[in-house]
Design an enzyme around this catalytic site. Structure first.
Site, PDB file in Angstrom:
ATOM      1  N   GLY A  28      11.285   9.207  26.681  1.00  0.00           N
ATOM      2  CA  GLY A  28      11.374   8.295  27.812  1.00  0.00           C
ATOM      3  C   GLY A  28      10.563   8.775  29.001  1.00  0.00           C
ATOM      4  CB  SER A  63       7.916   9.487  23.056  1.00  0.00           C
ATOM      5  OG  SER A  63       7.349   8.828  24.156  1.00  0.00           O
ATOM      6  CE1 TYR A  64       7.759  13.820  30.122  1.00  0.00           C
ATOM      7  CE2 TYR A  64      10.039  14.487  29.832  1.00  0.00           C
ATOM      8  CZ  TYR A  64       8.839  14.578  30.518  1.00  0.00           C
ATOM      9  OH  TYR A  64       8.723  15.424  31.590  1.00  0.00           O
ATOM     10  CG  ASP A  76       1.684   5.284  20.168  1.00  0.00           C
ATOM     11  OD1 ASP A  76       1.781   4.332  20.966  1.00  0.00           O
ATOM     12  OD2 ASP A  76       2.057   6.445  20.430  1.00  0.00           O
ATOM     13  CG  HIS A 112       5.554   5.607  20.599  1.00  0.00           C
ATOM     14  ND1 HIS A 112       4.658   6.532  21.093  1.00  0.00           N
ATOM     15  CD2 HIS A 112       6.728   5.868  21.220  1.00  0.00           C
ATOM     16  CE1 HIS A 112       5.263   7.311  21.982  1.00  0.00           C
ATOM     17  NE2 HIS A 112       6.525   6.927  22.070  1.00  0.00           N
TER      18      HIS A 112
END
Length: 463
Positions: free
Chosen positions: A89, A185-186, A385, A437
């Site tokens: 996020g 991701s994060y 992605d 992603h």
């Protein structure tokens, strides 16, 4: 240094009962586990594995508690490794994404009323522990509202470690078990930062209970300079932006600067208009289209009804229906404080108030440290992605200057190319062909092959 020393003292004290020669009575531990046991989720098919969920308090004075969901392995759970999954996020829920649309054993139907089995769940290979982190994400909460404005990398890593130590005290059967961390991701920050905390904690303890073997991350944020440059390169190389837009960005943006100028931001914003109305996380698949019936919004795709285990772009909206049902929350022992807002897949408040000063510009030094520690490290990338694209990851990895152990080759999922891989000294890089992603959402069978190879410490299949 003093802060770190204090944290270790707290952690060692909190775990001292489980590492001593006289552990707490099995009766009390059994009672704690039974309190967290999920008898059955609403609309759930019959399964042969156990599930547990609940809260672990990570800060008593502020009342910060993290919510977890454990789905044990469907075969040999007593010997299979434990894998912790983290979404990024920052502010996104591992329950919404990892558990419900990526690697967990269940999928949610389009009405948010029932669950069906996921044929390529990772719990065939490992016991899966999903964590909603940091506080403010999903069902995780704090009794101190100012905490929500102070979230950052360091506190998140510290409290994820505290969670693990306390959780293993509650579930001692997982102490000393082979343990892995995965995310996307994060979580490209969360995962290696937590791995580093565990490594430091283990070195400080005489008898560490967390047997960390390695970690893997998908489409991860790794290095801000290379992530930015690699993203713009991907946009241009995949015909998402014009030559004029690309050249304008190169002219107006300094990718080595800590922050972009307003002129650079404006140029990128203008270039993004070239995309059209697409899903930037998966540039070749249809996006979810809102549909209004009266005043009520539902969601649909532009394709026929999805076949089970095929990609459905509206799946996130199904999770937001399901996990807001009171009977689901009761079954999961969730929302015990009756949070005054709806459970959401991602928390805007957590993201918007994130302390970006406490966000490392580059994770590459951490990778170097953990490779030297001998951890198994895999980095995988879905190649459709455009948000944290494969080009960004390759630019970042090139900065590590790692010797090649096994040169680039195509790996296979069934009789089709699943992607490509290159094995370096200390790290394995993998692409997943046709995945966006959230790699396991788009390519579940390929992702399960990826997991099996990672856990076995073997190279991906060549045929």
């Amino acid at each position: 240094m003093a802060r770190t020393h204090f944290i270790f003292l707290v952690l060692m004290f909190s775990s001292s009962s489980s590492s001593s020669s006289s552990p707490p009575s099995s009766l009390s531990l059994s009672r704690e586990q039974e309190e967290d046991r999920i008898q059955a989720l609403p609309g759930q098919p019959k399964v042969r594995f156990s599930q547990f969920s609940g809260y672990v308090t990570v800060n008593e004075s502020h009342g910060r508690s993290l919510f977890y969901w454990l789905t044990e392995s469907s075969s040999s759970p007593h010997t299979k490794p434990l894998l912790l999954w983290l979404n990024g996020g920052p502010g996104c829920s591992s329950i919404a994404y990892g558990a419900s649309e990526e690697i967990g054993p269940f999928r949610i139907n389009s009405t948010g009323s029932n669950l069906y089995l996921h044929n390529f769940s990772w719990n065939t290979e490992a016991n899966l522990l999903f964590l909603e982190s940091p506080v403010g994400v999903g069902f995780s909460y704090t009794n101190t509202s100012s905490d929500l404005k102070e979230s950052g990398d360091e506190r998140t890593a510290e409290e994820n470690l505290i969670f693990l130590i306390k959780w293993m005290s509650r579930f001692p059967q997982y102490q000393y078990r082979d343990f892995y961390i995965a995310g996307e991701s994060y979580a490209g920050h969360y995962v290696p930062q937590l791995a580093k905390k565990i490594h430091e904690y283990n070195k400080a303890c005489n008898k560490p209970i967390i047997n960390l073997k390695g970690f893997m991350v998908g489409n991860p944020e790794m290095d801000k300079t290379n992530d930015k440059l690699g993203t713009i390169t991907y946009w241009w190389s995949h015909a998402m932006i014009s030559d004029a837009s690309y050249n304008s960005i190169l002219k107006n943006c300094n990718f080595t600067a800590e922050r972009f100028t307003k002129e650079c931001d404006s140029t990128i914003y203008d270039a993004a208009a070239d995309f059209g109305d697409i899903d930037q996380y998966s540039i070749y698949t249809p996006k979810c289209v809102p549909k209004f019936i009266g005043n009520k919004q539902t969601h649909k795709t532009l394709l026929p009804k999805p076949i089970l285990d095929e990609y459905d772009p509206c799946t996130e909206s199904y999770a937001e229906i399901y996990y807001n049902r009171p009977e689901v929350q009761r079954a999961m022992h969730a929302n015990r404080t009756a949070i005054p807002y709806k459970w959401t897949a991602c928390s805007d408040s957590v993201f918007n108030s994130w302390n970006w000063r406490d966000s490392d510009n580059s994770m590459l030094p951490v990778y170097k440290e953990l490779m030297e520690a001998g951890l198994r490290i895999w980095v995988f990338s879905g190649d459709t992605d455009s948000v944290i694209p494969v080009t960004a990851t390759r630019f970042s990895l090139s900065k590590l200057n790692l010797p090649v152990k096994t040169r680039w080759y195509p790996w296979y999922s069934g009789n089709q190319v699943g992607g490509r891989t290159e094995v370096y000294e200390g790290l394995t890089f993998v692409t997943v062909r046709g995945a966006g992603h959230e790699v396991p959402l788009f390519k579940p069978q390929s992702s399960l092959i990826l997991l099996r190879s990672f856990l076995a410490g073997k190279e991906l299949p060549r045929s």
